[in-house]
Design an enzyme around this catalytic site. Sequence first.
Site, PDB file in Angstrom:
ATOM      1  NE  ARG A   1       2.131  -7.645  10.152  1.00  0.00           N
ATOM      2  CZ  ARG A   1       1.301  -8.317  10.932  1.00  0.00           C
ATOM      3  NH1 ARG A   1       1.538  -8.394  12.217  1.00  0.00           N
ATOM      4  NH2 ARG A   1       0.236  -8.870  10.442  1.00  0.00           N
TER       5      ARG A   1
ATOM      6  CB  THR B   1      10.945 -10.262  11.175  1.00  0.00           C
ATOM      7  OG1 THR B   1      10.434  -9.114  10.482  1.00  0.00           O
ATOM      8  CG2 THR B   1      12.227 -10.723  10.516  1.00  0.00           C
TER       9      THR B   1
ATOM     10  CG  ASP C   1      -7.800  -4.118   1.260  1.00  0.00           C
ATOM     11  OD1 ASP C   1      -6.872  -4.838   1.640  1.00  0.00           O
ATOM     12  OD2 ASP C   1      -7.642  -2.923   0.912  1.00  0.00           O
TER      13      ASP C   1
ATOM     14  CG  ASP D   1      -8.089  -3.966  -2.454  1.00  0.00           C
ATOM     15  OD1 ASP D   1      -7.044  -3.329  -2.715  1.00  0.00           O
ATOM     16  OD2 ASP D   1      -8.124  -5.185  -2.258  1.00  0.00           O
TER      17      ASP D   1
HETATM   18  N1  URA Z   1      -7.369  -3.622   6.736  1.00  0.00           N
HETATM   19  C1  URA Z   1      -8.458  -3.494   5.927  1.00  0.00           C
HETATM   20  O1  URA Z   1      -8.421  -2.780   4.930  1.00  0.00           O
HETATM   21  N2  URA Z   1      -9.576  -4.191   6.250  1.00  0.00           N
HETATM   22  C2  URA Z   1      -9.663  -4.974   7.343  1.00  0.00           C
HETATM   23  O2  URA Z   1     -10.731  -5.569   7.568  1.00  0.00           O
HETATM   24  C3  URA Z   1      -8.527  -5.106   8.171  1.00  0.00           C
HETATM   25  C4  URA Z   1      -7.398  -4.402   7.844  1.00  0.00           C
END
Ligand code: URA
Length: 214
Positions: free
Chosen positions: A105, A109, A205, A208
């Site tokens: 993204r 914008t 995440d 990660d």
């Molecule tokens: N993407 C992720 O990896 N974790 C989230 O909590 C939201 C989007």
Amino acid sequence: MGVKIHVANHPLIAHKLTVLRDKNTNSPTFRGLTEELVMLLAYEATREVITVSKSIQTPVAAYTGEVLAKPRPVVVPILRAGLGMLEGMTRLIPTAEVGFLGMVRNEETLQASTYANRLPEDLTGRQVYILDPMLATGGTLIMAIEYLLERGAKDITAITILAAPEGIAAIESAFAGRDVPITIVTGALDEKLNEKGYIVPGLGDAGDRLYGVV
Ligand code: URA
């Protein structure tokens, strides 16, 4: 036709999700659990997969059964975190074709765009399964669905591990009037998004946790 939402309701999925969410779960365990969860979710997500009848001989008698129709379904992991779901999905449908979609993204914008694409140009008549573990704002998934619809996909099912109500609402409003069946299958519907766009309680995440911070 609208958007169908299916939230898994199964004690094995609930158990695996709890271990997955735990911040003390390490990457190898996280990857293994993601695979197992995808197999369980994909079992539900492929309930409408197209089959054709096929006549065979068993050792005992003639028999007409069902097999997956051709062309086979297309599985599309969204890079990077969707890759962690691919192995579980292809174990369930080893003959599926696999396409790849990388989306990013633009922070100015706020428009999502594709940075990598390895997909059949023509998806006319194809059933497509998108893999993306976290349905947060819905921006990436909306863009991915639009992209696949433009190429003629016949129906689209997105498999996610967790979803936020905000993301579900965004998908519903984006595709409410379309005449293509769109289904979201998710392991759980969480409470909300926080101010940083993370799902709460969530799992952090996903990219990660699967692959480490890069
Ligand atoms: N993407 C992720 O990896 N974790 C989230 O909590 C939201 C989007």
